[in-house]
Design an enzyme around this catalytic site. Structure first.
Site, PDB file in Angstrom:
ATOM      1  N   ASP A  64       0.575  -1.317  -0.231  1.00  0.00           N
ATOM      2  CA  ASP A  64       0.078  -0.068  -0.055  1.00  0.00           C
ATOM      3  C   ASP A  64       0.525   1.287   0.136  1.00  0.00           C
ATOM      4  OD1 ASP A  64      -2.094  -1.622   0.334  1.00  0.00           O
ATOM      5  OD2 ASP A  64      -2.259  -1.950   2.652  1.00  0.00           O
TER       6      ASP A  64
HETATM    7  N1  URA Z   1      -1.555  -5.971   4.366  1.00  0.00           N
HETATM    8  C1  URA Z   1      -1.728  -4.625   4.360  1.00  0.00           C
HETATM    9  O1  URA Z   1      -2.209  -4.425   5.279  1.00  0.00           O
HETATM   10  N2  URA Z   1      -0.841  -3.969   3.317  1.00  0.00           N
HETATM   11  C2  URA Z   1       0.010  -4.124   2.662  1.00  0.00           C
HETATM   12  O2  URA Z   1       0.396  -2.677   2.415  1.00  0.00           O
HETATM   13  C3  URA Z   1       0.594  -4.985   3.024  1.00  0.00           C
HETATM   14  C4  URA Z   1      -0.222  -6.278   3.249  1.00  0.00           C
END
Ligand code: URA
Length: 236
Positions: free
Chosen positions: A102
């Site tokens: 993310d």
């Molecule tokens: N889980 C999440 O919530 N975000 C990420 O970027 C990777 C795994």
């Protein structure tokens, strides 16, 4: 492969651009002898303006993704490809991220132009551990370890339970979580399901390959030993 195509595929320009570079004598061997488009030369023996060529197809690299960059190719904001040399975006076959993080997650992110390798790493059957460190808004309740390890935990609007995951408590609001699948926002949603909130999230390892001392925004190519580590258990 003809030299013009090989060099163009590495993102140095169109085939026409590269043909010009030959005519201008910018493409040489290590001793500075001018090469011609029809020469048969090993990749390692080619220099452009005196510099070695970028790595050949089969490239795999790791980056410490900084906060705020997205894993897409096109985004109005900063994207992870902005941190690589601009030529790397123009390579054929294209360099892709292996999975995503993310925008608000930092840490270990892999890239490759090798479709088979990408598939081997992200395939659900491979069950490669992805290890995250999370800072939480509230103290852990105490039942998270058992819930995450159960193999029966369901996330909202999903139809299959999560695979067992391993939680290590580092402090009342700090945890290390190892998961072996990659569902959308998985780590944040797992903690949200326990009434908590992830304030900061960093991926520290993929299989046995660790972020180690790589600084945020930095990247490096992987060698064969690094690639083998991806397929090893996370806790060496
Ligand atoms: N889980 C999440 O919530 N975000 C990420 O970027 C990777 C795994």
């Amino acid at each position: 492969m003809r030299l013009v195509k090989l060099i163009a595929n590495l993102g140095y320009g169109s085939r026409k651009d590269v043909a010009w570079m030959f005519r201008e004598g910018r493409i040489t061997d290590p001793d500075g002898e001018v090469l011609y488009a029809d020469d048969k030369v090993e990749h390692a023996q080619i220099r452009i303006d005196g510099e070695p060529l970028d790595p050949p197809t089969g490239l795999i690299l790791m980056m410490h993704k900084p906060l705020g960059a997205t894993c897409s190719r096109k985004d109005p904001g900063r994207v992870v490809y902005d941190l690589l040399p601009p030529r790397y975006r123009a390579r054929t076959p294209a360099l892709s991220t292996i999975g995503r993080l993310d925008r608000d997650t930092s840490g270990l992110l892999l890239f490759t132009d090798d479709g088979a390798l990408l598939h081997r790493i992200i395939s659900p059957r491979a069950q490669i551990a992805k290890v995250y460190e999370a800072s939480l808004a509230h103290d852990l309740r105490g039942d998270e370890q058992a819930l995450f390890a159960s193999g029966t935990m369901m996330l909202e609007s999903e139809t299959t339970p999560l695979l067992p995951a391993t939680l290590q408590v580092l402090a009342p609001r700090e945890a290390r979580l190892s998961i072996s699948e990659g569902r959308y926002h998985q780590v944040r949603r797992m903690f949200a399901a326990t009434g908590n909130h992830v304030q900061a999230l960093q991926r520290i390892a993929i299989g046995g390959l660790r972020l180690d001392g790589l600084q945020a925004g930095a990247w490096r190519p992987l060698d064969a030993q690094d690639v083998a580590r991806i397929f090893e258990p996370a806790n060496r």
